[in-house]
Every structure is written in C-alpha cells, then in structure tokens.
Design a protein around this motif. Structure first.
Motif, short mmCIF file in Angstrom:
data_model
loop_
_atom_site.label_atom_id
_atom_site.label_comp_id
_atom_site.label_asym_id
_atom_site.label_seq_id
_atom_site.Cartn_x
_atom_site.Cartn_y
_atom_site.Cartn_z
N TYR A 213 -12.25 23.71 108.53
CA TYR A 213 -10.99 24.40 108.24
C TYR A 213 -11.23 25.60 107.32
N ASP A 214 -10.30 26.53 107.39
CA ASP A 214 -10.43 27.79 106.66
C ASP A 214 -10.32 27.56 105.15
N LYS A 215 -11.23 28.17 104.40
CA LYS A 215 -11.25 27.98 102.95
C LYS A 215 -10.03 28.60 102.29
N GLU A 216 -9.56 29.75 102.80
CA GLU A 216 -8.40 30.39 102.20
C GLU A 216 -7.16 29.51 102.34
N LEU B 147 -13.50 21.23 104.36
CA LEU B 147 -14.41 22.35 104.65
C LEU B 147 -15.48 21.93 105.64
N LYS C 230 -11.21 18.42 99.42
CA LYS C 230 -11.38 19.77 99.95
C LYS C 230 -12.75 19.93 100.61
N ALA C 231 -13.76 19.28 100.04
CA ALA C 231 -15.09 19.35 100.64
C ALA C 231 -15.10 18.72 102.03
N LEU D 239 -7.18 26.28 102.53
CA LEU D 239 -7.34 25.13 101.64
C LEU D 239 -7.06 25.49 100.19
N ASP D 240 -7.35 26.72 99.81
CA ASP D 240 -7.09 27.13 98.43
C ASP D 240 -5.60 27.18 98.11
#
Length: 683
Positions: free
Chosen positions: A237-240, A233, A229-230, A242-243
């Motif tokens: 890319y958008d954090k939402e 990021l 994920k890091a 990825l969550d």
C-alpha cells in the motif's frame, strides 16, 4: 435514464462502514456468544461445580464428539487418498486434466499446509457453525546473489554471454585475478516463488451481511484484522496514504473473549498489547468484498475495498469473485450460517457431568460419612478429623459418635447416564461400534456383517458432513486452479510419487468439472477394492471377454484397487501396457526363429535363383530366336544382295558385251575404211 455518477472514496468508505455495522460480527452477537459457549464446553470448563469444594469432574462429550467426527473426516480426505480429480472433457484432454490434478494437489498439500488447513476448517465448522479459508495469489520475488569463482576465461566468456540473454539477471560483475588470470563472475538473479496461498480465517475475524443466504449473494463479506503500518507497507500500500491514518489503536482482537478462551490454557492472562512505539501501533483493517455501483454504470458489480479504520480507503478495484470459501457441516436451508454441532452435545455433557458428580460425591460421602458428636465425649477431636484407615478414636462413652443419615443413591442415575450416551449417539451419528470395535474379532456367523452394517448406519450423518466438505474442497481446488492459470507464467517440474512431472499452467484452459472420490463408511474402500477384484477375476476367466477386456482395462482396474489402498506410485508396482514394448522371445525361441528365418531366406534365395534361371532361359531362348530371325533375315538379305549382284553382273556383262560389239563394229568400220572394197555394179 440518466447515468449515475461514480462514487468517491469518501462515499465508498461511508457505504462500507454502514454495511459492516449492520453485518453479523462482534462479541455481543448471538453467534459469538454461541461460539464462546461451545469453546468452553469443548475445553472442559463447563459446567462448573455448583459450590466450592464439590467434585470438579467434567464429562468431555463435546470434545469426544468433535474430535471423533474431525478424525473421520480428515482420514477420509487426507489419509493417503487423493479425493479431488479434474475430469477430462474429451480424449484429448486426459493428459492436461491429469496435470491439473497433480499440480493443484501439489499447490494445496505441498506449497501450503493442506492437512493443517483442513484440520482447522473442519474444527471451526464443527465448533463455530462454519469453517472459512481465504485464497489469494501470494507474490514472492526474491533477489538471490550468485558467485562463480576460478573460471577459465573462455568458460567465463560463455557464462557472460548466457547471462546477457537471461532477463532476470542484474548487477553482473566480472573480476580477473592478475596472478592466476582466473575469472570470478558475480550476479543477482530474481527467483519467482509466487504461489496460491491458503489461510484459515478465525471465526471472530469474518463478517457477512445480516440474513445472507450465501457469500456469493451477500451485500458484503469481509475479514477484519489488526495490522501495523509496516505490515501494510509490506502488503504494497502507498506510504502517503498510510501517513494520513490517525486511528491507530490497541489490538482489540487480543481482548476478544473468543481469542482469550483460545489461549486460556497456555497463558496466565491477556498479553499487554500497548506500546509507545508508533511503528507497533495497530489499526483495524477491513478486507471487504461488496456489491454496489461504484463507477456509475448502473450495475451492481463486485468491488474489492480495503478500508483502514473508519474512513481511509487504501484500495478499490472491481473483481470477478471473492477469495473466501466456507465449509458448513450442518446446513440450514436459506441461511449462510448452519447449525452448531458442538452445541447439540453440550446439554448431554452438562447432564452427564452433574450425574457423575452426584455418583462420585455419594461414594465419597458413603466412605467418609459425616458424624454427629456428643459434646465433650471425644478425647482428641483431631483423631476423627484425620479419618486414618485403622485409626483409633478415643471416646468417653459408647454413644458419643453416630453417623448422620445418608440417603441412598437414586437407582435411575446410571440408567439416565446410559440414556444420555444413547442420546449422544443419536445426535452425533457416531456410535461406539464405529469408534472402537473391530469386526474381525467376531467369529459367529453373520456377526461380522451385522457389526459392519450397524457401524455404517451410524455414519450416515458423517457422510452428509463429508459430502458438504467435498463441496468445499471442490470450490477450493477450482479457486486454486484458477489462480494458477491466471498468474503462473512459467513451466515447472514437480515431484509426484518419486516421478518428476513437467507442467505448464500457462497453456491450461479454464475448467470447473471436478470429480470427488468419497468413501467414508466402515471399510467402504475395502469393499470397492473387493468388488473390483471379483470383477477382474470374473471377466478374465470368461473366454469370450478377451476382445473387450484386454490388458489395458485390467491395468485400470488394478490401478484403481491400489489407489483405494492409498498407493499412488502405481508405476513402482505395475507397468502401463501402453509403455511396454512387444514381448521378446526366449533364447530357444529366438534360435528357432533365427533358424526359421534362415530357412526362409534360403527358400527365398532358391526361389529367387529359380526365377533368375527361368528369366535367364527365357532371355536365352529369346536371344536364340532373335538370332535365328536375324540369321534368316541376314540370309534373305544376302540372297537379295547376291541376286542384286548377279543382276548387276549381268547388267555389267551386257554392258560389256554391248560395248565390245560396239567396239567390234567400230573396228570393222575402221578396217573397212582402211581397205576399200570394190563394189561391183549391178546389172
């Protein structure tokens, strides 16, 4: 015809996943198995001994063939040679084409590791049928802090004014020391180090649609990677989004047989990829470029889709081209994947290995034969087992030992090995003459030329692979050039052969006319240099050629000869005639020229004086003539005035006389009146 609707992200994810599943990729595909087979032969792991304890010798024919061909191609395109040049479109485009060549070469070999990239691409092409690179614009904007200490207040004020006019300056701060009244200025400056980035793609990470002819016409081309994920990021890319991803898995690429084979000789086993840290969990990311109607306009456009896992679309945008470029050494018509160079040599390595093992085993058995021993006839069996040179074996009877019969070696073994070597030369096109022999040591007549011709004939297939690589390089340089003119917005100064050259990519125009300098044969560059030298000697010795074979054309010929030898800083050895001022005379010539100039000045002064004298004489004569004319005119006027005066005098005298007569008459009349005279009467 009704317009179709745009695809949703869910529909795009389903479509892309279906095309990925139907593409050529995976450890169980024939392509992956062939790559793994070639890698094992290249590493000398195949063929393995048939039985434990047998000789483990392996003939490294695959390694030798691949490395020889790779060395030849690398030497051709990177050995002090600049193979790619952008051809100018007209006379006015020469300078811009030269700048484009220099800056693109700078971007490939200086901003990127051009030699390593070419090495990896050629190696993958020879071992895995195709070598691949991915080219994209890497944004790299960094904030660098600066501190200027102990500035004079006036200097600090000028610096602050300068910083206020600069757009990439932020967080400027000014501090004054109350004791010294000196100023400290601190600020942050954003430095843009963005560049065109080139990265070789491992064969197991690349996928293309089944039965594709080329990447430009394929339904989908993609690269699969494992990222945390890091990493995503950092890619922006958008954090939402990825969550929402829940499909984190272990790095399955680490367990890929090809990756394991690649690290077989440097590690003891597969590294542990599992981790309890969720930040280190990885997910499969597919960077895809596919053709489909994504916005419902009825056209099959090229779309860039980044798919995470199986259902999460992180990015979807319409693009004009994909970033992948392929080198296929041995092309197969109407198929993207070519033939495998290493696989053609693998059977030869297997046969030579088995035959050589046979020879070695036979020699060992001959020197250390097996014995038949009569039971109880040996005093100490260890003496026979140790097989010491000159050792003693105690027996109780003379017929206690007898060597077992050993068949003789087949006489065709060595002929077969030689036949395999000849077969390898025929398959690879790389002969012993082109690898180790030096033609200069041949002293017989025409022997050197004969060796040179045989070596050049042996590299005909190498030339075909080199021309395929030149096509790959042309596409790569055009792609880098296109990225530069699309994204580079500032003027830069680069160091080229010790000379600083200013380039402004933002003003360049699109171009695809690329010329490739290719000379791969046995001394072909030396031959071209010799031909240019002979041409120069011939043309310069012809008296009638001087008007058309000037110093400029001769400079171009010598420049080409130096470049063929890998000397690109030509300005350190030859001066461009266009930059040379007119030749200056020697001191004696300068003295003679000065004397001649002074003589010319004297002559010019004498001529000028003579002209002035003639002009003065003419003016004097004209003045004299004009004076004479004025004198004559004055004389005539005087005479006329004198005549007029005499007339006036005469008229005056006449008037006086008339007046006097009148006065006399009047006086007579007065006198007559005063004295009357008697008048006698007439008779």
């Amino acid at each position: 015809m009704a317009k179709s609707s745009a695809l949703s992200k869910e529909d795009v994810a389903t479509l892309i996943r279906q095309r990925i599943d139907a593409s050529i990729i995976g450890t169980d595909s024939m392509l992956a198995k062939g790559r793994l087979h070639a890698a094992r032969y290249y590493a000398g792991q195949e063929p393995r001994p048939m039985h434990n304890g047998n000789n483990s010798f392996v003939s490294r024919d695959v390694f030798d063939a691949v490395e020889s061909r790779k060395a030849a191609l690398l030497e051709t395109f990177t050995g002090n040679v600049r193979p790619i040049r952008f051809a100018p479109q007209n006379d006015a485009d020469v300078q811009e084409a030269t700048q484009a060549t220099l800056y693109t070469d700078y971007a490939v070999f200086r901003q990127n590791k051009g030699f390593q990239i070419m090495h990896d691409v050629i190696h993958d092409g020879l071992m895995a049928r195709v070598g691949l690179v991915q080219v994209w614009w890497q944004k790299d904007v960094q904030t660098v802090p600066y501190v200027l200490r102990d500035l004079d207040p006036n200097a600090a004020g000028l610096k602050i004014q300068e910083l206020s006019r600069t757009a990439n300056i932020s967080d400027a701060e000014v501090k004054t020391d109350p004791d010294t009244e000196l100023v400290t200025v601190s600020y942050n400056q954003q430095e843009d180090n963005s560049r065109a980035s080139i990265e070789p793609v491992p064969p197991e990470e690349f996928g293309i649609s089944s039965r594709a002819i080329s990447m430009d016409t394929a339904d989908i081309v993609y690269r699969r990677q494992m990222k945390t994920k890091a990493d995503l990021l950092e890619d922006g890319y958008d954090k939402e989004a990825l969550d929402e991803i829940q499909e984190f898995t272990d790095d399955f690429l680490a367990y890929d047989p090809e990756v394991s084979e690649r690290f077989f000789s440097v590690e003891t086993g597969i590294a542990d990829q599992t981790s309890q840290d969720q930040g280190l969990k990885k997910i499969s990311v597919f960077d895809c470029y596919g053709r489909f109607d994504g916005d419902g306009n009825g056209q099959q456009d090229l779309w860039h889709v980044v798919l995470a896992g199986t259902a999460t679309v992180l990015k979807m945008e319409k693009v004009s081209r994909h970033p992948f470029h392929a080198y296929v050494p041995m092309r197969v018509p109407h198929r993207f994947y070519g033939d495998c160079f290493a696989s053609h040599v693998a059977p030869i390595q297997m046969v030579k290995t088995l035959l050589t093992r046979t020879v070695v085993d036979h020699s060992l058995i001959t020197n250390n034969p097996r014995y038949q021993v009569m039971r109880g006839a040996l005093v100490n069996p260890r003496e026979l087992i140790e097989n010491r040179i000159g050792g003693i074996v105690n027996v109780t009877r003379p017929d206690a030992l007898a060597p077992l019969p050993q068949p003789s070696l087949n006489p065709y073994v060595f002929q077969t090995i030689n036949a395999m070597d000849a077969n390898k030369e025929a398959i690879t096109g790389t002969t012993d003459l082109s690898q180790g022999i030096n033609k200069d040591v041949i002293s017989s007549q025409n022997s050197s030329d004969l060796v040179s011709q045989m070596a050049s004939m042996g590299q005909t297939r190498a030339k075909m692979m080199a021309r395929n690589f030149s096509d790959f390089l042309s596409e790569l340089f055009v792609a880098v050039y296109q990225l530069i003119i699309e994204n580079e917005q500032q003027q830069k100064v680069i160091d080229v052969c010790g000379t600083y050259v200013s380039v402004d990519p933002s003003s360049w125009k699109s171009r695809r006319d690329v010329s490739v300098t290719l000379a791969i044969g046995y001394g072909e560059r030396d031959k071209e240099t010799q031909q240019l030298f002979q041409m120069d000697q011939f043309l310069s010795s012809q008296p009638g050629m001087s008007p058309i074979y000037t110093v400029t054309e001769r400079f171009n010929a010598w420049k080409r000869m130096l470049e063929n030898q890998g000397v690109y800083d030509v300005s350190n050895y030859l001066k461009n005639p266009a930059t040379i001022p007119p030749p200056q005379p020697s001191a004696e010539q300068q003295q003679q020229a000065d004397l001649a100039e002074r003589e010319m000045q004297v002559k010019e002064q004498l001529a000028e004086n003579q002209a002035l004298k003639v002009n003065s004489d003419a003016q004097i004569k004209a003045a004299q003539t004009q004076g004479k004319m004025q004198t004559v005119q004055a004389g005539q006027a005087l005479k006329e005035q004198q005549a007029n005066l005499r007339v006036l005098q005469f008229q005056h005298q006449v008037g006086l006389d008339a007046a006097e007569v009148a006065l006399q008459h009047r006086a007579h009349d007065i006198a007559a009146q005063a004295k009357p005279v008697a008048v006698q009467p007439k008779d």
